[in-house]
Scaffold this motif. Structure first.
Motif, PDB file in Angstrom:
ATOM      1  N   ASN A 289      31.435 -13.474 -15.329  1.00  0.00           N
ATOM      2  CA  ASN A 289      31.106 -14.723 -15.023  1.00  0.00           C
ATOM      3  C   ASN A 289      29.771 -14.279 -13.498  1.00  0.00           C
ATOM      4  N   ILE A 290      29.384 -15.323 -13.570  1.00  0.00           N
ATOM      5  CA  ILE A 290      28.642 -15.193 -11.839  1.00  0.00           C
ATOM      6  C   ILE A 290      29.615 -15.488 -10.522  1.00  0.00           C
ATOM      7  N   GLY A 291      29.292 -14.767  -9.721  1.00  0.00           N
ATOM      8  CA  GLY A 291      30.537 -15.195  -8.922  1.00  0.00           C
ATOM      9  C   GLY A 291      30.152 -15.750  -7.966  1.00  0.00           C
ATOM     10  N   SER A 292      30.429 -16.492  -6.909  1.00  0.00           N
ATOM     11  CA  SER A 292      30.406 -17.384  -5.583  1.00  0.00           C
ATOM     12  C   SER A 292      28.422 -17.254  -5.703  1.00  0.00           C
ATOM     13  N   VAL A 293      27.838 -18.835  -6.194  1.00  0.00           N
ATOM     14  CA  VAL A 293      26.550 -18.639  -5.480  1.00  0.00           C
ATOM     15  C   VAL A 293      26.010 -19.183  -3.583  1.00  0.00           C
ATOM     16  N   ALA A 294      25.472 -18.756  -3.106  1.00  0.00           N
ATOM     17  CA  ALA A 294      25.256 -18.618  -2.045  1.00  0.00           C
ATOM     18  C   ALA A 294      23.683 -19.271  -1.823  1.00  0.00           C
ATOM     19  N   PHE A 303      23.212 -14.420  -5.464  1.00  0.00           N
ATOM     20  CA  PHE A 303      24.364 -14.148  -6.554  1.00  0.00           C
ATOM     21  C   PHE A 303      24.192 -12.604  -6.905  1.00  0.00           C
ATOM     22  N   GLY A 304      25.501 -12.609  -7.106  1.00  0.00           N
ATOM     23  CA  GLY A 304      25.317 -11.598  -7.971  1.00  0.00           C
ATOM     24  C   GLY A 304      25.918 -11.601  -9.185  1.00  0.00           C
ATOM     25  N   ASN A 305      25.182 -10.538  -9.530  1.00  0.00           N
ATOM     26  CA  ASN A 305      25.414 -10.327 -11.582  1.00  0.00           C
ATOM     27  C   ASN A 305      25.927  -9.163 -12.273  1.00  0.00           C
ATOM     28  N   ASN A 306      27.009  -8.440 -12.173  1.00  0.00           N
ATOM     29  CA  ASN A 306      27.441  -7.173 -12.998  1.00  0.00           C
ATOM     30  C   ASN A 306      26.804  -5.949 -11.236  1.00  0.00           C
ATOM     31  N   TYR A 307      25.514  -5.196 -11.953  1.00  0.00           N
ATOM     32  CA  TYR A 307      25.211  -4.114 -10.447  1.00  0.00           C
ATOM     33  C   TYR A 307      24.377  -5.124  -9.612  1.00  0.00           C
ATOM     34  N   ASN A 308      23.364  -6.258  -9.889  1.00  0.00           N
ATOM     35  CA  ASN A 308      22.313  -6.844  -9.878  1.00  0.00           C
ATOM     36  C   ASN A 308      22.681  -7.866  -8.058  1.00  0.00           C
ATOM     37  N   LEU A 309      21.962  -7.710  -7.707  1.00  0.00           N
ATOM     38  CA  LEU A 309      21.882  -8.955  -6.932  1.00  0.00           C
ATOM     39  C   LEU A 309      20.812  -9.600  -6.715  1.00  0.00           C
ATOM     40  N   ILE A 310      20.728 -11.253  -7.315  1.00  0.00           N
ATOM     41  CA  ILE A 310      19.676 -11.902  -7.795  1.00  0.00           C
ATOM     42  C   ILE A 310      19.222 -12.990  -6.847  1.00  0.00           C
ATOM     43  N   TYR A 311      18.003 -13.207  -6.297  1.00  0.00           N
ATOM     44  CA  TYR A 311      16.934 -14.525  -6.243  1.00  0.00           C
ATOM     45  C   TYR A 311      16.726 -15.478  -6.628  1.00  0.00           C
ATOM     46  N   VAL A 312      17.013 -16.979  -6.769  1.00  0.00           N
ATOM     47  CA  VAL A 312      16.568 -17.458  -7.612  1.00  0.00           C
ATOM     48  C   VAL A 312      15.295 -18.228  -6.773  1.00  0.00           C
ATOM     49  N   ASP A 313      15.105 -19.216  -7.507  1.00  0.00           N
ATOM     50  CA  ASP A 313      13.988 -20.440  -6.816  1.00  0.00           C
ATOM     51  C   ASP A 313      14.742 -21.647  -7.207  1.00  0.00           C
ATOM     52  N   LYS A 314      15.310 -22.049  -6.292  1.00  0.00           N
ATOM     53  CA  LYS A 314      16.275 -23.863  -6.284  1.00  0.00           C
ATOM     54  C   LYS A 314      15.672 -24.336  -7.657  1.00  0.00           C
ATOM     55  N   SER A 315      14.073 -25.209  -7.117  1.00  0.00           N
ATOM     56  CA  SER A 315      13.686 -25.890  -7.788  1.00  0.00           C
ATOM     57  C   SER A 315      13.563 -25.972  -8.984  1.00  0.00           C
ATOM     58  N   ASN A 316      12.853 -24.908  -9.358  1.00  0.00           N
ATOM     59  CA  ASN A 316      12.898 -24.312 -10.989  1.00  0.00           C
ATOM     60  C   ASN A 316      13.552 -23.407 -12.138  1.00  0.00           C
ATOM     61  N   GLY A 317      14.833 -23.161 -11.282  1.00  0.00           N
ATOM     62  CA  GLY A 317      15.562 -21.894 -11.832  1.00  0.00           C
ATOM     63  C   GLY A 317      14.927 -20.167 -11.918  1.00  0.00           C
ATOM     64  N   VAL A 329      28.616  -6.399  -7.825  1.00  0.00           N
ATOM     65  CA  VAL A 329      28.518  -7.984  -6.272  1.00  0.00           C
ATOM     66  C   VAL A 329      29.747  -8.428  -6.335  1.00  0.00           C
ATOM     67  N   ASN A 330      30.898  -8.137  -5.230  1.00  0.00           N
ATOM     68  CA  ASN A 330      32.076  -9.383  -5.460  1.00  0.00           C
ATOM     69  C   ASN A 330      32.301  -9.941  -4.540  1.00  0.00           C
ATOM     70  N   SER A 331      31.429 -10.232  -3.845  1.00  0.00           N
ATOM     71  CA  SER A 331      31.139 -11.714  -2.863  1.00  0.00           C
ATOM     72  C   SER A 331      29.567 -10.991  -1.632  1.00  0.00           C
ATOM     73  N   ILE A 332      29.458 -12.510  -1.059  1.00  0.00           N
ATOM     74  CA  ILE A 332      28.402 -12.411   0.152  1.00  0.00           C
ATOM     75  C   ILE A 332      28.223 -13.580   1.008  1.00  0.00           C
ATOM     76  N   SER A 333      28.060 -12.732   2.330  1.00  0.00           N
ATOM     77  CA  SER A 333      28.289 -13.759   3.279  1.00  0.00           C
ATOM     78  C   SER A 333      27.304 -13.563   3.969  1.00  0.00           C
ATOM     79  N   ILE A 334      26.367 -14.687   4.249  1.00  0.00           N
ATOM     80  CA  ILE A 334      25.213 -15.438   4.880  1.00  0.00           C
ATOM     81  C   ILE A 334      25.383 -15.554   6.447  1.00  0.00           C
ATOM     82  N   VAL A 335      25.098 -14.955   7.232  1.00  0.00           N
ATOM     83  CA  VAL A 335      25.164 -15.022   8.886  1.00  0.00           C
ATOM     84  C   VAL A 335      23.362 -14.812   9.528  1.00  0.00           C
ATOM     85  N   ALA A 336      22.477 -15.960   9.634  1.00  0.00           N
ATOM     86  CA  ALA A 336      21.678 -15.958   9.939  1.00  0.00           C
ATOM     87  C   ALA A 336      20.711 -15.714   9.379  1.00  0.00           C
ATOM     88  N   ASP A 337      19.910 -14.556   9.392  1.00  0.00           N
ATOM     89  CA  ASP A 337      18.925 -14.543   7.873  1.00  0.00           C
ATOM     90  C   ASP A 337      19.114 -12.898   6.992  1.00  0.00           C
TER      91      ASP A 337
END
Length: 402
Positions: A289-294, A303-317, A329-337
Protein backbone atom coordinates in the motif's frame (compact mmCIF):
# COMPACT_ATOMS: atom_id res chain seq x y z
CA UNK A 1 -11.57 -11.00 20.40
CA UNK A 2 -8.22 -12.31 19.19
CA UNK A 3 -6.12 -10.51 16.61
CA UNK A 4 -6.59 -13.20 13.98
CA UNK A 5 -10.34 -13.47 14.59
CA UNK A 6 -10.77 -9.71 14.25
CA UNK A 7 -8.86 -9.71 10.97
CA UNK A 8 -11.12 -12.47 9.62
CA UNK A 9 -14.30 -10.56 10.49
CA UNK A 10 -12.84 -7.32 9.11
CA UNK A 11 -11.81 -8.96 5.84
CA UNK A 12 -15.34 -10.29 5.28
CA UNK A 13 -16.74 -6.79 5.71
CA UNK A 14 -14.02 -4.84 3.92
CA UNK A 15 -15.21 -5.34 0.34
CA UNK A 16 -18.63 -3.94 1.10
CA UNK A 17 -17.26 -0.87 2.82
CA UNK A 18 -14.31 0.21 0.64
CA UNK A 19 -16.18 3.14 -0.88
CA UNK A 20 -19.25 3.32 1.31
CA UNK A 21 -20.56 6.73 2.28
CA UNK A 22 -21.69 5.83 5.78
CA UNK A 23 -21.12 8.62 8.29
CA UNK A 24 -20.95 8.02 12.02
CA UNK A 25 -22.70 10.81 13.92
CA UNK A 26 -22.77 9.31 17.40
CA UNK A 27 -20.24 10.97 19.67
CA UNK A 28 -17.63 8.63 21.11
CA UNK A 29 -16.11 10.17 24.23
CA UNK A 30 -12.63 9.39 25.53
CA UNK A 31 -12.78 7.00 28.47
CA UNK A 32 -10.81 8.21 31.45
CA UNK A 33 -10.91 5.07 33.58
CA UNK A 34 -8.72 2.89 31.34
CA UNK A 35 -6.43 5.50 29.76
CA UNK A 36 -3.85 5.50 32.57
CA UNK A 37 -3.69 1.68 32.39
CA UNK A 38 -3.17 1.70 28.63
CA UNK A 39 -0.72 4.65 28.61
CA UNK A 40 1.87 4.50 31.39
CA UNK A 41 3.82 7.75 31.81
CA UNK A 42 7.38 7.66 33.14
CA UNK A 43 8.93 11.03 33.97
CA UNK A 44 12.31 9.54 34.90
CA UNK A 45 13.26 6.94 32.28
CA UNK A 46 16.51 4.97 32.29
CA UNK A 47 19.10 6.66 30.10
CA UNK A 48 19.36 4.91 26.70
CA UNK A 49 21.31 7.59 24.82
CA UNK A 50 24.49 6.41 23.09
CA UNK A 51 26.94 9.20 22.22
CA UNK A 52 29.56 6.94 20.64
CA UNK A 53 30.82 8.22 17.27
CA UNK A 54 29.60 11.74 18.07
CA UNK A 55 30.84 14.07 15.31
CA UNK A 56 31.01 11.40 12.59
CA UNK A 57 30.31 13.07 9.23
CA UNK A 58 28.24 11.69 6.34
CA UNK A 59 28.54 13.53 3.02
CA UNK A 60 25.73 13.82 0.50
CA UNK A 61 26.76 12.49 -2.90
CA UNK A 62 25.65 13.88 -6.23
CA UNK A 63 23.14 11.85 -8.26
CA UNK A 64 22.74 11.00 -11.91
CA UNK A 65 19.51 10.01 -13.65
CA UNK A 66 19.28 7.56 -16.53
CA UNK A 67 15.97 6.43 -18.05
CA UNK A 68 14.04 7.42 -14.93
CA UNK A 69 16.44 5.67 -12.53
CA UNK A 70 18.64 7.52 -10.05
CA UNK A 71 22.13 6.43 -9.03
CA UNK A 72 24.82 8.01 -6.85
CA UNK A 73 27.73 9.72 -8.55
CA UNK A 74 31.24 9.63 -7.16
CA UNK A 75 31.31 13.27 -6.13
CA UNK A 76 29.86 15.48 -3.42
CA UNK A 77 26.65 17.28 -4.32
CA UNK A 78 27.12 20.86 -5.50
CA UNK A 79 23.33 21.37 -5.60
CA UNK A 80 22.93 20.27 -1.97
CA UNK A 81 26.14 21.30 -0.16
CA UNK A 82 25.30 19.86 3.24
CA UNK A 83 26.61 17.16 5.56
CA UNK A 84 25.03 15.02 8.25
CA UNK A 85 26.96 15.33 11.51
CA UNK A 86 26.12 12.45 13.85
CA UNK A 87 25.10 13.61 17.35
CA UNK A 88 24.12 10.33 19.00
CA UNK A 89 21.35 7.76 19.05
CA UNK A 90 18.55 6.71 21.38
CA UNK A 91 18.51 2.97 21.90
CA UNK A 92 14.96 1.61 21.74
CA UNK A 93 12.69 0.85 24.66
CA UNK A 94 12.69 -2.73 25.95
CA UNK A 95 9.40 -4.61 25.73
CA UNK A 96 7.66 -6.90 28.20
CA UNK A 97 9.47 -9.94 26.76
CA UNK A 98 12.85 -8.23 27.17
CA UNK A 99 12.86 -7.50 23.45
CA UNK A 100 14.00 -4.31 21.74
CA UNK A 101 10.99 -2.41 20.42
CA UNK A 102 11.05 -0.98 16.91
CA UNK A 103 11.63 2.77 16.52
CA UNK A 104 9.01 3.81 14.01
CA UNK A 105 8.52 7.54 13.62
CA UNK A 106 9.54 10.92 15.09
CA UNK A 107 7.30 13.94 15.69
CA UNK A 108 8.79 17.37 16.48
CA UNK A 109 7.18 19.97 18.74
CA UNK A 110 9.01 23.08 19.88
CA UNK A 111 12.41 22.00 21.15
CA UNK A 112 11.21 18.46 21.86
CA UNK A 113 10.97 15.34 19.74
CA UNK A 114 8.75 12.30 20.35
CA UNK A 115 9.75 8.83 19.11
CA UNK A 116 7.08 6.15 18.59
CA UNK A 117 7.76 2.42 19.19
CA UNK A 118 5.99 -0.84 18.47
CA UNK A 119 6.63 -4.57 18.76
CA UNK A 120 7.47 -6.15 15.38
CA UNK A 121 5.34 -9.08 14.24
CA UNK A 122 2.15 -10.45 15.81
CA UNK A 123 2.88 -9.50 19.43
CA UNK A 124 1.71 -6.22 20.97
CA UNK A 125 3.56 -3.57 22.96
CA UNK A 126 4.91 -0.11 22.33
CA UNK A 127 5.76 3.26 23.75
CA UNK A 128 7.03 6.80 23.19
CA UNK A 129 10.24 8.59 24.14
CA UNK A 130 10.48 12.37 24.46
CA UNK A 131 13.95 13.77 23.84
CA UNK A 132 15.54 17.19 23.69
CA UNK A 133 18.79 18.40 22.11
CA UNK A 134 20.87 19.89 24.92
CA UNK A 135 24.40 21.22 24.33
CA UNK A 136 24.24 19.64 20.89
CA UNK A 137 23.44 16.11 22.14
CA UNK A 138 20.14 14.21 22.48
CA UNK A 139 18.85 13.84 26.04
CA UNK A 140 16.03 11.50 27.11
CA UNK A 141 13.44 13.53 29.08
CA UNK A 142 10.38 11.34 29.60
CA UNK A 143 8.68 8.28 28.16
CA UNK A 144 5.45 6.35 27.78
CA UNK A 145 4.95 2.60 27.69
CA UNK A 146 1.89 0.89 26.19
CA UNK A 147 2.27 -2.80 27.13
CA UNK A 148 -0.94 -3.91 25.40
CA UNK A 149 -0.77 -1.65 22.35
CA UNK A 150 1.49 -1.05 19.39
CA UNK A 151 2.07 2.64 18.74
CA UNK A 152 1.68 2.80 14.97
CA UNK A 153 2.00 6.54 14.29
CA UNK A 154 2.51 9.80 16.17
CA UNK A 155 1.68 13.48 15.75
CA UNK A 156 1.32 16.57 17.91
CA UNK A 157 -0.40 19.95 18.17
CA UNK A 158 -2.46 22.05 20.54
CA UNK A 159 -0.24 21.12 23.49
CA UNK A 160 -0.82 17.38 23.08
CA UNK A 161 0.80 14.26 21.64
CA UNK A 162 -1.42 11.97 19.57
CA UNK A 163 -0.59 8.27 19.47
CA UNK A 164 -2.16 6.06 16.86
CA UNK A 165 -2.42 2.65 18.55
CA UNK A 166 -3.55 -0.94 17.97
CA UNK A 167 -4.90 -2.11 21.32
CA UNK A 168 -4.90 -5.85 22.02
CA UNK A 169 -7.27 -5.58 25.02
CA UNK A 170 -9.77 -3.22 23.35
CA UNK A 171 -12.77 -5.34 24.39
CA UNK A 172 -11.83 -4.99 28.07
CA UNK A 173 -12.32 -1.24 27.77
CA UNK A 174 -15.50 -1.41 25.62
CA UNK A 175 -13.85 0.14 22.58
CA UNK A 176 -15.43 -0.90 19.27
CA UNK A 177 -12.19 -2.13 17.67
CA UNK A 178 -8.41 -2.43 18.22
CA UNK A 179 -7.80 0.91 16.45
CA UNK A 180 -7.63 3.70 19.05
CA UNK A 181 -5.97 7.09 19.53
CA UNK A 182 -4.06 7.93 22.70
CA UNK A 183 -3.88 11.60 23.70
CA UNK A 184 -1.30 12.92 26.17
CA UNK A 185 -0.98 16.52 27.34
CA UNK A 186 2.48 18.05 26.93
CA UNK A 187 4.17 20.77 28.95
CA UNK A 188 7.69 21.02 27.63
CA UNK A 189 9.06 17.53 28.03
CA UNK A 190 6.54 16.54 30.71
CA UNK A 191 3.59 14.31 29.85
CA UNK A 192 0.27 14.08 31.73
CA UNK A 193 -3.48 13.44 31.59
CA UNK A 194 -3.72 10.49 29.16
CA UNK A 195 -6.95 9.88 27.24
CA UNK A 196 -7.95 7.17 24.77
CA UNK A 197 -10.57 7.52 22.01
CA UNK A 198 -11.92 4.44 20.23
CA UNK A 199 -11.99 4.30 16.42
CA UNK A 200 -13.25 1.78 13.87
CA UNK A 201 -11.14 -0.87 12.18
CA UNK A 202 -8.18 -3.05 13.05
CA UNK A 203 -5.18 -0.73 12.77
CA UNK A 204 -4.58 3.01 13.17
CA UNK A 205 -2.49 4.11 10.20
CA UNK A 206 -2.19 7.88 10.56
CA UNK A 207 -3.06 10.76 12.91
CA UNK A 208 -2.85 14.41 11.84
CA UNK A 209 -3.66 17.53 13.87
CA UNK A 210 -5.05 20.56 12.04
CA UNK A 211 -3.97 23.73 13.79
CA UNK A 212 -6.44 25.79 11.77
CA UNK A 213 -9.54 24.23 13.34
CA UNK A 214 -8.06 22.46 16.38
CA UNK A 215 -9.31 19.02 15.28
CA UNK A 216 -7.53 15.69 15.01
CA UNK A 217 -8.02 13.33 12.06
CA UNK A 218 -7.27 9.61 12.23
CA UNK A 219 -7.10 7.01 9.46
CA UNK A 220 -7.78 3.36 10.33
CA UNK A 221 -7.73 0.32 8.05
CA UNK A 222 -9.49 -3.06 7.83
CA UNK A 223 -13.16 -2.04 8.02
CA UNK A 224 -12.12 1.41 9.19
CA UNK A 225 -12.06 4.88 7.69
CA UNK A 226 -11.47 8.46 8.79
CA UNK A 227 -12.44 9.77 12.23
CA UNK A 228 -12.73 13.39 13.34
CA UNK A 229 -11.75 13.98 16.97
CA UNK A 230 -12.80 17.28 18.55
CA UNK A 231 -11.89 18.92 21.84
CA UNK A 232 -14.08 20.66 24.40
CA UNK A 233 -11.38 22.24 26.52
CA UNK A 234 -8.97 19.35 27.04
CA UNK A 235 -11.67 16.67 26.70
CA UNK A 236 -11.48 14.67 23.47
CA UNK A 237 -14.32 12.90 21.65
CA UNK A 238 -14.87 11.39 18.23
CA UNK A 239 -17.50 13.58 16.59
CA UNK A 240 -17.61 12.19 13.03
CA UNK A 241 -16.61 9.12 11.05
CA UNK A 242 -16.47 8.27 7.34
CA UNK A 243 -16.03 4.69 6.15
CA UNK A 244 -13.18 4.46 3.64
CA UNK A 245 -11.73 1.04 2.93
CA UNK A 246 -8.00 0.65 3.48
CA UNK A 247 -7.60 4.22 4.75
CA UNK A 248 -3.89 4.77 5.17
CA UNK A 249 -2.98 8.42 5.26
CA UNK A 250 -4.32 11.90 6.04
CA UNK A 251 -2.91 15.07 4.52
CA UNK A 252 -3.96 18.72 4.43
CA UNK A 253 -3.79 20.15 0.93
CA UNK A 254 -4.35 23.89 1.09
CA UNK A 255 -7.70 24.06 2.95
CA UNK A 256 -8.77 20.49 2.17
CA UNK A 257 -8.67 17.41 4.39
CA UNK A 258 -7.60 14.54 2.13
CA UNK A 259 -7.66 10.81 2.90
CA UNK A 260 -5.81 8.22 0.83
CA UNK A 261 -5.52 4.48 0.39
CA UNK A 262 -3.73 2.22 -2.08
CA UNK A 263 -6.25 2.91 -4.82
CA UNK A 264 -7.63 6.41 -4.46
CA UNK A 265 -7.79 9.70 -2.60
CA UNK A 266 -10.80 11.70 -1.45
CA UNK A 267 -11.59 15.10 0.08
CA UNK A 268 -13.53 15.16 3.37
CA UNK A 269 -15.57 17.83 5.09
CA UNK A 270 -13.42 19.12 7.93
CA UNK A 271 -16.26 18.89 10.51
CA UNK A 272 -18.59 16.11 9.38
CA UNK A 273 -16.11 13.95 7.38
CA UNK A 274 -18.67 13.73 4.55
CA UNK A 275 -16.79 12.39 1.56
CA UNK A 276 -16.58 13.92 -1.91
CA UNK A 277 -16.13 11.79 -5.00
CA UNK A 278 -12.79 10.00 -4.87
CA UNK A 279 -10.14 10.02 -7.58
CA UNK A 280 -8.09 7.00 -8.60
CA UNK A 281 -4.32 7.13 -8.20
CA UNK A 282 -2.67 7.03 -11.64
CA UNK A 283 -0.42 4.26 -10.28
CA UNK A 284 -2.14 1.88 -7.90
CA UNK A 285 -0.38 0.06 -5.10
CA UNK A 286 -2.18 -3.24 -4.60
CA UNK A 287 0.32 -5.45 -2.82
CA UNK A 288 2.35 -2.79 -0.99
CA UNK A 289 0.00 0.00 0.00
CA UNK A 290 0.95 3.59 -0.58
CA UNK A 291 2.56 5.06 2.51
CA UNK A 292 2.06 8.53 3.89
CA UNK A 293 1.17 11.01 1.19
CA UNK A 294 2.68 14.48 1.51
CA UNK A 295 1.22 17.74 0.17
CA UNK A 296 3.43 20.35 -1.44
CA UNK A 297 2.82 24.09 -1.17
CA UNK A 298 1.07 24.04 -4.57
CA UNK A 299 -1.43 21.47 -3.23
CA UNK A 300 -0.15 18.57 -5.32
CA UNK A 301 0.76 15.18 -3.83
CA UNK A 302 4.00 13.27 -3.62
CA UNK A 303 4.27 9.71 -2.34
CA UNK A 304 6.21 6.48 -2.68
CA UNK A 305 5.15 3.28 -4.40
CA UNK A 306 7.73 0.50 -3.99
CA UNK A 307 10.84 1.89 -5.69
CA UNK A 308 9.33 5.03 -7.22
CA UNK A 309 8.79 8.54 -5.94
CA UNK A 310 5.57 9.75 -7.57
CA UNK A 311 4.25 13.27 -8.18
CA UNK A 312 0.50 13.70 -8.83
CA UNK A 313 -1.71 16.65 -9.80
CA UNK A 314 -4.26 16.96 -7.00
CA UNK A 315 -7.06 18.41 -9.14
CA UNK A 316 -7.37 15.58 -11.64
CA UNK A 317 -5.09 12.76 -10.45
CA UNK A 318 -2.75 13.09 -13.41
CA UNK A 319 0.72 11.57 -13.05
CA UNK A 320 3.18 14.45 -13.40
CA UNK A 321 6.41 12.54 -12.84
CA UNK A 322 7.97 9.47 -11.23
CA UNK A 323 11.55 8.53 -10.41
CA UNK A 324 13.06 5.20 -9.40
CA UNK A 325 15.21 5.86 -6.31
CA UNK A 326 16.57 2.32 -6.11
CA UNK A 327 14.95 1.52 -2.77
CA UNK A 328 11.52 1.39 -1.17
CA UNK A 329 10.17 4.82 -0.23
CA UNK A 330 9.56 4.48 3.51
CA UNK A 331 8.85 8.09 4.48
CA UNK A 332 8.76 11.64 3.14
CA UNK A 333 9.60 14.81 5.05
CA UNK A 334 9.15 18.23 3.39
CA UNK A 335 10.97 21.33 4.61
CA UNK A 336 10.63 24.51 2.54
CA UNK A 337 11.14 23.40 -1.08
CA UNK A 338 13.19 20.30 -0.23
CA UNK A 339 11.78 16.76 -0.15
CA UNK A 340 13.66 14.32 2.11
CA UNK A 341 12.94 10.67 1.32
CA UNK A 342 14.09 7.67 3.35
CA UNK A 343 14.70 4.60 1.19
CA UNK A 344 15.91 1.47 2.92
CA UNK A 345 19.35 2.54 4.16
CA UNK A 346 19.58 5.96 2.50
CA UNK A 347 18.33 9.53 2.66
CA UNK A 348 17.51 11.14 -0.69
CA UNK A 349 16.99 14.88 -1.23
CA UNK A 350 14.80 16.11 -4.08
CA UNK A 351 12.74 19.09 -5.18
CA UNK A 352 10.10 19.87 -7.79
CA UNK A 353 11.46 21.76 -10.77
CA UNK A 354 9.09 22.66 -13.65
CA UNK A 355 6.63 19.98 -12.49
CA UNK A 356 9.35 17.34 -12.54
CA UNK A 357 11.07 15.54 -9.64
CA UNK A 358 14.70 16.62 -9.52
CA UNK A 359 16.86 14.42 -7.27
CA UNK A 360 19.67 16.50 -5.80
CA UNK A 361 21.67 14.24 -3.50
CA UNK A 362 21.82 10.97 -1.62
CA UNK A 363 23.63 9.58 1.42
CA UNK A 364 24.01 5.96 2.62
CA UNK A 365 23.79 5.08 6.31
CA UNK A 366 24.72 1.41 6.00
CA UNK A 367 28.09 2.14 4.41
CA UNK A 368 29.01 4.27 7.45
CA UNK A 369 27.38 2.42 10.36
CA UNK A 370 27.43 -1.11 8.93
CA UNK A 371 25.05 -4.00 9.43
CA UNK A 372 21.37 -4.13 8.62
CA UNK A 373 20.49 -0.43 8.60
CA UNK A 374 16.79 -0.34 7.72
CA UNK A 375 15.40 3.18 7.85
CA UNK A 376 11.74 2.93 8.88
CA UNK A 377 11.27 6.70 8.60
CA UNK A 378 13.19 9.96 8.75
CA UNK A 379 12.10 13.37 9.98
CA UNK A 380 13.77 16.68 9.22
CA UNK A 381 13.05 19.36 11.82
CA UNK A 382 14.96 22.62 11.53
CA UNK A 383 18.64 21.73 11.26
CA UNK A 384 18.22 18.25 12.76
CA UNK A 385 17.53 14.95 11.03
CA UNK A 386 16.04 12.03 13.00
CA UNK A 387 16.32 8.56 11.50
CA UNK A 388 14.18 5.82 13.08
CA UNK A 389 15.74 2.43 12.39
CA UNK A 390 13.65 -0.26 14.07
CA UNK A 391 15.53 -2.18 16.77
CA UNK A 392 18.71 -0.19 16.04
CA UNK A 393 17.03 2.83 17.60
CA UNK A 394 16.85 6.46 16.47
CA UNK A 395 19.88 8.25 15.04
CA UNK A 396 20.17 12.02 15.43
CA UNK A 397 22.12 14.21 12.98
CA UNK A 398 22.84 17.87 12.60
CA UNK A 399 22.18 19.03 9.01
CA UNK A 400 25.15 21.33 8.45
CA UNK A 401 26.34 23.25 5.40
CA UNK A 402 29.69 21.88 4.26
Amino acid sequence: MSKNKYLLVASLLLTATIYSCKKETQEVVAKEDGASKIININSNPINRVDLSNDGLILDFQATIENNGKVATAAAASAEFPYQLVFKGKINPQVGASNNALSALEVSAYGNYYAIAYQTPGAAYGGGVDVIQIQSGSPQLISSVSTPDADVTCINNGGGRLYLGMDLRTFESYDYPAPAVVGIVKTSGGSLADPQVVGLEGFSTKDVKYNAQNGKLYAASSANGGVSVISFAGQKASRTAFQSYGGARSITFSNNDVVATNGYSYTTLDANTAVQSAYKWWPIRSNEVNIGSVASLTNGNFIFGNNYNLIYVDKSNGTLLDEVDLGGWVNSISIVADKIYVSTGNSLVVAQIDNNKIKVLAKTHFASTFGGDFNVISSRVAGNYVFVACGNRGTYVFNLKKS
